[in-house]
Scaffold this motif. Sequence first.
Motif, PDB file in Angstrom:
ATOM      1  N   ARG A  71      -7.961   5.874  -3.207  1.00 16.46           N
ATOM      2  CA  ARG A  71      -7.226   6.046  -4.190  1.00 16.46           C
ATOM      3  C   ARG A  71      -5.899   7.692  -4.032  1.00 16.46           C
ATOM      4  O   ARG A  71      -5.382   8.062  -4.884  1.00 16.46           O
ATOM      5  CB  ARG A  71      -7.646   7.101  -5.958  1.00 16.46           C
ATOM      6  N   SER A  72      -7.108   8.565  -3.558  1.00 20.77           N
ATOM      7  CA  SER A  72      -7.062  10.518  -3.828  1.00 20.77           C
ATOM      8  C   SER A  72      -6.856  10.219  -1.991  1.00 20.77           C
ATOM      9  O   SER A  72      -6.870  11.395  -1.344  1.00 20.77           O
ATOM     10  CB  SER A  72      -7.999  10.665  -3.856  1.00 20.77           C
ATOM     11  N   VAL A  73      -6.374   9.281  -1.196  1.00 26.86           N
ATOM     12  CA  VAL A  73      -6.455   9.612   0.428  1.00 26.86           C
ATOM     13  C   VAL A  73      -4.597   9.831   0.796  1.00 26.86           C
ATOM     14  O   VAL A  73      -4.039   9.505   0.087  1.00 26.86           O
ATOM     15  CB  VAL A  73      -6.514   8.480   0.830  1.00 26.86           C
ATOM     16  N   GLY A  74      -4.205  10.689   2.169  1.00 22.23           N
ATOM     17  CA  GLY A  74      -2.677  10.192   2.464  1.00 22.23           C
ATOM     18  C   GLY A  74      -2.560   9.267   3.186  1.00 22.23           C
ATOM     19  O   GLY A  74      -3.028   8.054   2.783  1.00 22.23           O
ATOM     20  N   ILE A  75      -0.599   9.015   3.405  1.00 24.27           N
ATOM     21  CA  ILE A  75       0.075   8.190   3.621  1.00 24.27           C
ATOM     22  C   ILE A  75      -1.012   7.410   4.974  1.00 24.27           C
ATOM     23  O   ILE A  75      -1.177   6.079   4.910  1.00 24.27           O
ATOM     24  CB  ILE A  75       1.165   8.544   3.842  1.00 24.27           C
ATOM     25  N   GLY A  76      -1.191   8.564   6.314  1.00 22.07           N
ATOM     26  CA  GLY A  76      -1.749   8.058   6.842  1.00 22.07           C
ATOM     27  C   GLY A  76      -3.090   7.041   6.563  1.00 22.07           C
ATOM     28  O   GLY A  76      -3.135   6.011   8.128  1.00 22.07           O
TER      29      GLY A  76
ATOM     30  N   ALA B 144      -5.702   2.283   7.190  1.00 23.70           N
ATOM     31  CA  ALA B 144      -6.792   0.969   6.594  1.00 23.70           C
ATOM     32  C   ALA B 144      -5.561  -0.189   6.134  1.00 23.70           C
ATOM     33  O   ALA B 144      -6.746  -1.644   6.443  1.00 23.70           O
ATOM     34  CB  ALA B 144      -7.161   1.928   5.285  1.00 23.70           C
ATOM     35  N   GLY B 145      -4.524  -0.358   5.637  1.00 21.03           N
ATOM     36  CA  GLY B 145      -3.584  -1.433   5.490  1.00 21.03           C
ATOM     37  C   GLY B 145      -3.748  -1.365   7.181  1.00 21.03           C
ATOM     38  O   GLY B 145      -3.661  -3.258   7.857  1.00 21.03           O
TER      39      GLY B 145
ATOM     40  N   LEU C  94       1.010  -1.678   0.198  1.00 20.98           N
ATOM     41  CA  LEU C  94      -0.007  -0.336   0.279  1.00 20.98           C
ATOM     42  C   LEU C  94       0.827   1.411  -0.010  1.00 20.98           C
ATOM     43  O   LEU C  94       0.509   2.070  -0.747  1.00 20.98           O
ATOM     44  CB  LEU C  94      -1.098  -0.069   1.581  1.00 20.98           C
ATOM     45  N   MET C  95       1.972   0.785   0.922  1.00 20.17           N
ATOM     46  CA  MET C  95       3.134   2.521   0.698  1.00 20.17           C
ATOM     47  C   MET C  95       3.697   2.507  -0.511  1.00 20.17           C
ATOM     48  O   MET C  95       3.586   3.617  -1.262  1.00 20.17           O
ATOM     49  CB  MET C  95       4.306   2.413   2.212  1.00 20.17           C
ATOM     50  N   GLY C  96       4.227   1.549  -1.619  1.00 19.48           N
ATOM     51  CA  GLY C  96       4.711   1.789  -2.162  1.00 19.48           C
ATOM     52  C   GLY C  96       3.845   2.100  -3.364  1.00 19.48           C
ATOM     53  O   GLY C  96       3.951   3.457  -4.275  1.00 19.48           O
ATOM     54  N   LEU C  97       2.895   1.164  -4.039  1.00 18.03           N
ATOM     55  CA  LEU C  97       1.941   1.623  -5.061  1.00 18.03           C
ATOM     56  C   LEU C  97       1.061   3.174  -5.035  1.00 18.03           C
ATOM     57  O   LEU C  97       0.673   3.827  -5.226  1.00 18.03           O
ATOM     58  CB  LEU C  97       0.656   0.670  -5.085  1.00 18.03           C
ATOM     59  N   GLY C  98       1.200   3.407  -3.003  1.00 15.81           N
ATOM     60  CA  GLY C  98       0.082   4.681  -2.853  1.00 15.81           C
ATOM     61  C   GLY C  98       1.143   6.140  -3.070  1.00 15.81           C
ATOM     62  O   GLY C  98       1.407   6.955  -3.508  1.00 15.81           O
TER      63      GLY C  98
END
Length: 354
Positions: free
Chosen positions: A295-300, A305-306, A74-78
């Motif tokens: 798709r459009s949310v922040g890293i936090g 969610a993850g 999630l972090m990488g693709l985000g």
Amino acid sequence: MKLLDRYIGTTVLVGITLTLLILLVLVGFVTLMDELGDVGKGDYTTIDAFYYVLLALPRRAYEVFPMSVLLGSLMGLGGLANNSELVAMRAAGVSLARIIVSVLKAGVLATLMVLIIGEVVAPNTEQYAERMRASKMSQQITLKSKYGFWARDGSSFVNIRQILPGSQLKDIYIYEFSPDRKLEVSTHAGFAQYQDGSWLLRDINQTRFLDDHVESRTLEQATWDSLLNPNILNVVVVRPTMLPVWGLYQYIDFMQKNGQEVVVYEVAFWSKVIMPLVTLVMVFLAVPFVFGVLRSVGIGQRIFAGSLLGLAFFLMNKVLGHMAVVFSLNPLFAAALPTLVFLGLGFWFVRRVH
């Protein structure tokens, strides 16, 4: 496309590695705080506590790996989504299926990583850590060999051929020596049960070696006051998480031939067998999440969610494992159901993205 595979794969693997390291630091810190409470018991020092935690980290890494894979993906693709790189890829004609394939290729490398940790590194380091910890705390010399478990108990030496769950022993030999190292008494007990701070021996044959003759006697049962306790002996009882797949298979076969309960070990066996699939499912699940609701949310928010998804998988896995033992569920079903549920969730999100 090879360049695209390499770029996406590197991004995902870096995210997984960083997430795994962060989780290990957190888990290691909590474990260390717990271990420091035992410092001072026997010869157990602060340095030993640090060493124990370090040796236990490979097993911890294996346990948190599914969550690390999900969060890292999630972090990488985000990050790619925040930089509009995923949008650029889609605009250039790269399909969602092709991006999923690129991510799954990275998942294959992550699978190799978890196999090395779970099958090679963790079993050896965990068993050594437990033996070291027990030996330091009990101030006893202990040894596990092909002839069973050996321990020094004051001036006596004890050989236990079989250690059973529930603080029970089978086929026990006790050799008592005099201060000048002469064998005085040899005792064999067929069975032992730990009760009220001491061992109750049954089916006893005892031989006493005197200066001019030997005396033998048979007892139905007797009490044995020993420094050995179930906490020490639990170190050498085989834990499912401390065995590789082939070792689990052999141990399950051994226990079945001896008429013992094997559900716990079967659940652990199937959990290890499907771990590569779990890794791929977690990587796959991250793709539709990043293209869809995240798709459009922040890293936090992605981390939150993850974490919720990873925690849900962890709890579901644990609950079904315990239910399999209590209610005699099929071990393969109990081990595979959480993975199948999350795989179905991933396909459902892919359809929504399309």
